[in-house]
Enzyme design. Structure first.
Site, PDB file in Angstrom:
ATOM      1  N   ARG A  50       0.821  -1.215   0.000  1.00 11.96           N
ATOM      2  CA  ARG A  50       0.000   0.000   0.000  1.00 11.96           C
ATOM      3  C   ARG A  50       0.854   1.263   0.000  1.00 11.96           C
ATOM      4  O   ARG A  50       0.452   2.288  -0.509  1.00 11.96           O
ATOM      5  CB  ARG A  50      -0.937  -0.016   1.201  1.00 11.96           C
ATOM      6  CG  ARG A  50      -2.072  -0.987   0.985  1.00 11.96           C
ATOM      7  CD  ARG A  50      -2.964  -1.089   2.180  1.00 11.96           C
ATOM      8  NE  ARG A  50      -2.218  -1.550   3.355  1.00 11.96           N
ATOM      9  CZ  ARG A  50      -2.783  -2.029   4.450  1.00 11.96           C
ATOM     10  NH1 ARG A  50      -4.076  -2.089   4.539  1.00 11.96           N
ATOM     11  NH2 ARG A  50      -2.060  -2.429   5.454  1.00 11.96           N
ATOM     12  N   LYS A 147       3.305 -17.074   8.929  1.00  9.76           N
ATOM     13  CA  LYS A 147       2.471 -17.151  10.113  1.00  9.76           C
ATOM     14  C   LYS A 147       2.073 -15.740  10.524  1.00  9.76           C
ATOM     15  O   LYS A 147       2.731 -14.802  10.090  1.00  9.76           O
ATOM     16  CB  LYS A 147       3.208 -17.850  11.249  1.00  9.76           C
ATOM     17  CG  LYS A 147       4.419 -17.048  11.771  1.00  9.76           C
ATOM     18  CD  LYS A 147       5.062 -17.741  12.911  1.00  9.76           C
ATOM     19  CE  LYS A 147       4.497 -17.322  14.235  1.00  9.76           C
ATOM     20  NZ  LYS A 147       5.149 -16.141  14.829  1.00  9.76           N
ATOM     21  N   ASP A 176       7.262 -22.068   8.338  1.00 12.55           N
ATOM     22  CA  ASP A 176       7.557 -21.946   9.768  1.00 12.55           C
ATOM     23  C   ASP A 176       9.071 -21.904   9.829  1.00 12.55           C
ATOM     24  O   ASP A 176       9.736 -22.911   9.534  1.00 12.55           O
ATOM     25  CB  ASP A 176       7.020 -23.157  10.542  1.00 12.55           C
ATOM     26  CG  ASP A 176       7.274 -23.014  12.032  1.00 12.55           C
ATOM     27  OD1 ASP A 176       8.413 -22.660  12.418  1.00 12.55           O
ATOM     28  OD2 ASP A 176       6.352 -23.228  12.831  1.00 12.55           O
ATOM     29  N   HIS A 177       9.631 -20.749  10.173  1.00  9.62           N
ATOM     30  CA  HIS A 177      11.079 -20.617   9.969  1.00  9.62           C
ATOM     31  C   HIS A 177      11.883 -21.557  10.863  1.00  9.62           C
ATOM     32  O   HIS A 177      13.043 -21.826  10.589  1.00  9.62           O
ATOM     33  CB  HIS A 177      11.523 -19.150  10.087  1.00  9.62           C
ATOM     34  CG  HIS A 177      11.645 -18.633  11.479  1.00  9.62           C
ATOM     35  ND1 HIS A 177      10.567 -18.235  12.208  1.00  9.62           N
ATOM     36  CD2 HIS A 177      12.719 -18.445  12.274  1.00  9.62           C
ATOM     37  CE1 HIS A 177      10.973 -17.823  13.399  1.00  9.62           C
ATOM     38  NE2 HIS A 177      12.275 -17.936  13.468  1.00  9.62           N
ATOM     39  N   LYS A 181      15.785 -24.226  10.406  1.00  7.26           N
ATOM     40  CA  LYS A 181      16.979 -24.185  11.270  1.00  7.26           C
ATOM     41  C   LYS A 181      17.726 -25.518  11.158  1.00  7.26           C
ATOM     42  O   LYS A 181      17.122 -26.586  11.164  1.00  7.26           O
ATOM     43  CB  LYS A 181      16.586 -23.912  12.724  1.00  7.26           C
ATOM     44  CG  LYS A 181      16.021 -22.502  12.912  1.00  7.26           C
ATOM     45  CD  LYS A 181      15.866 -22.150  14.372  1.00  7.26           C
ATOM     46  CE  LYS A 181      15.064 -20.879  14.548  1.00  7.26           C
ATOM     47  NZ  LYS A 181      15.842 -19.661  14.516  1.00  7.26           N
ATOM     48  N   GLU A 215      13.645 -16.359  24.849  1.00  8.10           N
ATOM     49  CA  GLU A 215      14.148 -15.156  24.181  1.00  8.10           C
ATOM     50  C   GLU A 215      14.497 -14.128  25.239  1.00  8.10           C
ATOM     51  O   GLU A 215      13.761 -13.984  26.215  1.00  8.10           O
ATOM     52  CB  GLU A 215      13.068 -14.572  23.272  1.00  8.10           C
ATOM     53  CG  GLU A 215      12.705 -15.459  22.119  1.00  8.10           C
ATOM     54  CD  GLU A 215      11.752 -14.744  21.182  1.00  8.10           C
ATOM     55  OE1 GLU A 215      12.227 -13.983  20.335  1.00  8.10           O
ATOM     56  OE2 GLU A 215      10.538 -14.927  21.333  1.00  8.10           O
ATOM     57  N   ASP A 234       2.042 -17.168  19.237  1.00 13.04           N
ATOM     58  CA  ASP A 234       3.243 -16.693  18.549  1.00 13.04           C
ATOM     59  C   ASP A 234       4.301 -17.789  18.400  1.00 13.04           C
ATOM     60  O   ASP A 234       4.993 -17.856  17.390  1.00 13.04           O
ATOM     61  CB  ASP A 234       3.825 -15.510  19.341  1.00 13.04           C
ATOM     62  CG  ASP A 234       4.885 -14.757  18.569  1.00 13.04           C
ATOM     63  OD1 ASP A 234       4.695 -14.570  17.350  1.00 13.04           O
ATOM     64  OD2 ASP A 234       5.904 -14.356  19.173  1.00 13.04           O
ATOM     65  N   HIS A 239       6.093 -23.015  16.156  1.00 14.93           N
ATOM     66  CA  HIS A 239       7.477 -23.485  16.288  1.00 14.93           C
ATOM     67  C   HIS A 239       7.598 -24.680  17.247  1.00 14.93           C
ATOM     68  O   HIS A 239       8.263 -25.666  16.947  1.00 14.93           O
ATOM     69  CB  HIS A 239       8.385 -22.353  16.787  1.00 14.93           C
ATOM     70  CG  HIS A 239       8.272 -21.090  15.970  1.00 14.93           C
ATOM     71  ND1 HIS A 239       8.025 -21.113  14.625  1.00 14.93           N
ATOM     72  CD2 HIS A 239       8.390 -19.780  16.304  1.00 14.93           C
ATOM     73  CE1 HIS A 239       7.973 -19.861  14.168  1.00 14.93           C
ATOM     74  NE2 HIS A 239       8.191 -19.038  15.170  1.00 14.93           N
TER      75      HIS A 239
HETATM   76  C1  BG6 Z   1       8.700 -15.418  15.440  1.00 15.13           C
HETATM   77  C2  BG6 Z   1       7.909 -14.729  16.514  1.00 15.13           C
HETATM   78  O1  BG6 Z   1       7.910 -16.364  14.784  1.00 15.13           O
HETATM   79  O2  BG6 Z   1       9.810 -16.065  16.032  1.00 15.13           O
HETATM   80  C3  BG6 Z   1       8.766 -13.733  17.279  1.00 15.13           C
HETATM   81  O3  BG6 Z   1       6.810 -14.049  15.921  1.00 15.13           O
HETATM   82  C4  BG6 Z   1      10.000 -14.422  17.797  1.00 15.13           C
HETATM   83  O4  BG6 Z   1       8.044 -13.156  18.351  1.00 15.13           O
HETATM   84  C5  BG6 Z   1      10.705 -15.183  16.690  1.00 15.13           C
HETATM   85  O5  BG6 Z   1      10.857 -13.419  18.336  1.00 15.13           O
HETATM   86  C6  BG6 Z   1      11.821 -16.040  17.254  1.00 15.13           C
HETATM   87  O6  BG6 Z   1      12.565 -16.553  16.203  1.00 15.13           O
HETATM   88  P1  BG6 Z   1      14.069 -16.990  16.436  1.00 15.13           P
HETATM   89  O7  BG6 Z   1      14.476 -17.563  15.124  1.00 15.13           O
HETATM   90  O8  BG6 Z   1      14.829 -15.768  16.827  1.00 15.13           O
HETATM   91  O9  BG6 Z   1      14.027 -17.987  17.547  1.00 15.13           O
END
Ligand code: BG6
Length: 488
Positions: A50, A147, A176-177, A181, A215, A234, A239
Site C-alpha cells: 500500500r 504465520k 515456519d522458519h 533451522k 528469548e 506466537d 514453532h
Molecule cells: C517469530 C515470533 O515467529 O519467532 C517472534 O513471531 C520471535 O516473536 C521469533 O521473536 C523467534 O525466532 P528466532 O528464530 O529468533 O528464535
C-alpha cells in the site's frame, strides 16, 4: 528432500513489500541465494504494497535492506518492479497482470504473503479472480504464506478454505522458519541415521522431555501486534509443535515430503487435547515485569509501546503435554517459551531414567545428575550428551560430565539463515519443510482450548521478572512430578 539446488527462472512477488519482514528476512535471503548461485539473473522481483513507491524507490529499498554486493543480485535489483495498491482493489491485480503480460512467456511465479494476516485470504481471492492463481501452461504458480496461520481452529479452517478456493494444496507453502533451522532438521539425522539412539528413544528409557524456546528480547516495536497474539499463538502453536513433532514422531519409511509430513500429523493426533481441568493443572501463563537482562534495565511488558497498561496477554507459557501412543505413554513432555527471559536459548532435552538399581552409595553419587541428551537449536548449535563418570582417585566418586558436538567447530560452513533455506525449497518445489494444511489444523486443535481457557481465566496470569526463566509456577509445574528444568 531435493538434491538439486539451482532454482529455475522465477518471478517472486512479495505482498507486503514495504514491510519489516520483507526488509529483515525475505530480501536478505534472496540476496544470499543469488550470492550462493542458487538463483540466477533470470530471477525477477515484484513488490506489492500500500505504501506509495515507484520502481526506483523499491530498488533503493532492496539495496538498503541487503547492502547488495552480488553482481547477480544487483542485476535482479535493477529490474525489480513495484505495484502500489490496496490488497483488495482490482487495479493492484490489473497492474500485476500487465507486468506478467509483458514477459515473453508465462512466468513461473512464487507469491510471498508478508502482509498483515487479515489480508491473506483477500489476496488469494483476488489472485483467483484475476486468473493469476493457476498455471496455464507448463509453468508453476506457488504461494508462500507466513504465520500466523489463523488465530484459532475456526479461523485457520476458514483461511484454509479461502486458500483452497484459489490454490491447490500442493501449490501452498506454509512457512515456519523453525523448520529451516539446521539443528531442527538435524533431528531427522540424529534419530533416523544412527542406530545408537533409536532403541532408547521411547518411554522405556526416556523419563521426560523438555523443550525451551527462550528469548531475551521483549516485544520490541511489535507491541500492538503481540497484544492480540501472545506467546501461545506466537511460538507454541507453530514453532514448538513443529519441533515436537519431529522429536516424537515415528520413523518415516522414506525421507520424502509425504512420508515425513504424514508422520508429523500422526504424532500431532496423539497429543492429548486437554479439557479445562487438565489445562488448569498443566499450563502456566505469565507476563514479564521490569527487571535486568545483561546488566541492562528492561521495562515491564505493560510499559512497552503499543501495549495496554492493563494487558493480560501472556509473554510466557509453560505446559506439560501428554502423548497418547505406544512410544510415549506416560512420558511428560514439558515445553516453555517466553520473552525477556534470562538468555536466548532454544534447547531440546531428553532426560533419561535412572539406572534400575544404584549400586554406588549415596555419598558417591550425590553429584550425579540424570543422563541427558541435549540438542541446542540456537545459539551455538550442537548436541551434548551428559552422563556420569568416575572422578579420578581412590574413592569411587561419580560426577556428571558432558560430551559435546558443536556445528561451528566441526563444519567450516556456517548454517544459513532459515529463510534462505526455506525460500530455496519453495522455489524448487520441495514441500518437505513446509506445514501441510492438516498439520496446521491439528496443532490448532491442541492449542485452541488452551487459548479459550486463558480467555476465561482458567489459568491465572502470573508475573515474572525480566531476566529470569519465568514465573515460579513454571518450576512448580515440574516439581509436581519431581522434575526440574534442566536449563536454568
Ligand atoms: C517469530 C515470533 O515467529 O519467532 C517472534 O513471531 C520471535 O516473536 C521469533 O521473536 C523467534 O525466532 P528466532 O528464530 O529468533 O528464535
Amino acid at each position: 528432500m531435493t538434491q538439486n539446488s539451482t532454482a529455475p527462472p522465477v518471478t517472486f512477488v512479495i505482498f507486503g513489500a514495504s514491510g519489516d519482514l520483507t526488509s529483515r528476512k525475505i530480501l536478505p535471503a534472496l540476496m544470499g541465494l543469488a550470492e550462493d548461485g542458487h538463483i540466477g539473473k533470470d530471477f525477477n522481483i515484484i513488490g506489492v504494497a500500500r505504501t506509495e513507491l515507484n520502481d526506483k524507490q523499491f530498488q533503493q529499498l532492496i539495496k538498503k535492506a541487503t547492502g547488495t554486493k552480488s553482481p547477480t543480485f544487483n542485476e535482479i535489483t535493477g529490474r525489480a518492479k513495484y505495484v502500489t495498491g490496496e490488497y483488495t482493489s482490482d487495479s493492484t491485480f490489473n497492474k500485476l497482470k500487465e507486468i506478467f503480460a509483458s514477459y515473453k512467456q508465462e512466468p513461473n511465479v512464487c507469491y510471498y504473503l508478508a502482509t498483515i494476516p487479515e489480508m491473506f485470504g483477500e489476496v488469494a481471492l483476488q489472485l483467483k479472480n484475476f486468473g493469476l492463481s493457476k498455471p496455464t501452461g507448463s509453468n508453476f504458480i506457488r504461494l508462500v504464506i507466513e504465520k500466523p496461520f489463523g488465530r484459532s481452529f475456526e479461523s485457520a479452517e476458514k483461511l484454509n478454505g479461502s486458500l483452497h478456493n484459489a490454490f491447490d494444496e500442493n501449490q501452498i507453502f506454509r512457512i515456519d522458519h523453525y523448520m529451516g533451522k539446521e539443528n531442527v532438521q538435524n533431528l531427522l539425522a540424529l534419530r533416523f541415521a544412527n542406530a545408537i539412539f533409536e532403541p532408547i528413544w521411547n518411554r522405556r528409557y526416556v523419563d521426560n522431555i523438555q523443550l525451551t524456546v527462550a528469548e531475551s528480547l521483549g516485544v520490541e516495536h511489535r507491541g500492538g501486534f503481540y497484544e492480540s497474539e501472545g506467546a501461545l499463538r506466537d511460538i507454541v502453536q507453530n514453532h514448538v509443535m513443529q519441533v515436537l513433532s519431529l522429536t516424537l514422531m515415528e520413523p518415516p519409511a522414506f525421507m520424502d515430503a509425504d512420508s515425513i509430513r504424514n508422520e508429523k500429523v500422526k504424532l500431532l493426533h496423539s497429543v492429548e487435547v486437554m479439557n479445562r481441568t487438565e489445562i488448569a493443572q498443566n499450563v502456566v501463563r505469565g507476563q514479564y515485569i521490569a527487571g535486568i537482562i545483561d546488566k541492562t534495565k528492561a521495562v515491564a511488558y505493560r510499559n512497552e509501546p503499543g501495549v495496554s497498561k492493563s494487558s493480560t496477554t501472556e509473554t510466557f507459557v509453560a505446559m506439560r503435554l501428554s502423548v497418547d501412543n505406544w512410544r510415549w505413554a506416560g512420558v511428560p513432555i514439558y515445553v516453555r517459551t517466553g520473552k525477556r527471559l534470562k538468555c536466548r536459548a532454544t534447547e531440546l532435552a531428553l532426560q533419561f531414567k535412572r539406572v534400575p538399581h544404584m549400586s554406588f552409595s549415596q555419598e558417591l553419587t550425590h553429584d550425579l545428575e540424570p543422563d541427558i541428551l541435549i540438542l541446542r537449536i540456537q545459539p551455538d548449535e550442537g548436541v551434548s550428551v551428559r552422563f556420569g563418570v568416575k572422578v579420578p582417585g581412590r574413592e569411587f566418586k561419580l560426577k556428571t560430565v558432558s560430551m559435546d558436538f558443536n556445528y561451528k567447530d566441526e563444519f567450516k560452513e556456517q548454517p544459513k539463515d532459515a529463510y534462505q533455506r526455506l525460500i530455496l525449497d519453495a522455489l524448487l518445489g520441495d514441500p518437505t519443510l513446509f506445514i501441510r494444511s492438516d498439520e496446521v489444523m491439528q496443532a490448532w486443535k491442541i492449542i485452541t482450548p488452551i487459548e479459550n481457557a486463558f480467555k476465561h481465566n482458567i489459568v491465572p496470569l502470573t508475573s515474572y521478572k525480566s531476566g529470569t526463566f519465568g514465573p515460579v509456577e513454571s518450576d512448580k509445574l515440574l516439581a509436581q512430578l519431581r522434575h526440574k528444568w534442566h536449563l536454568t
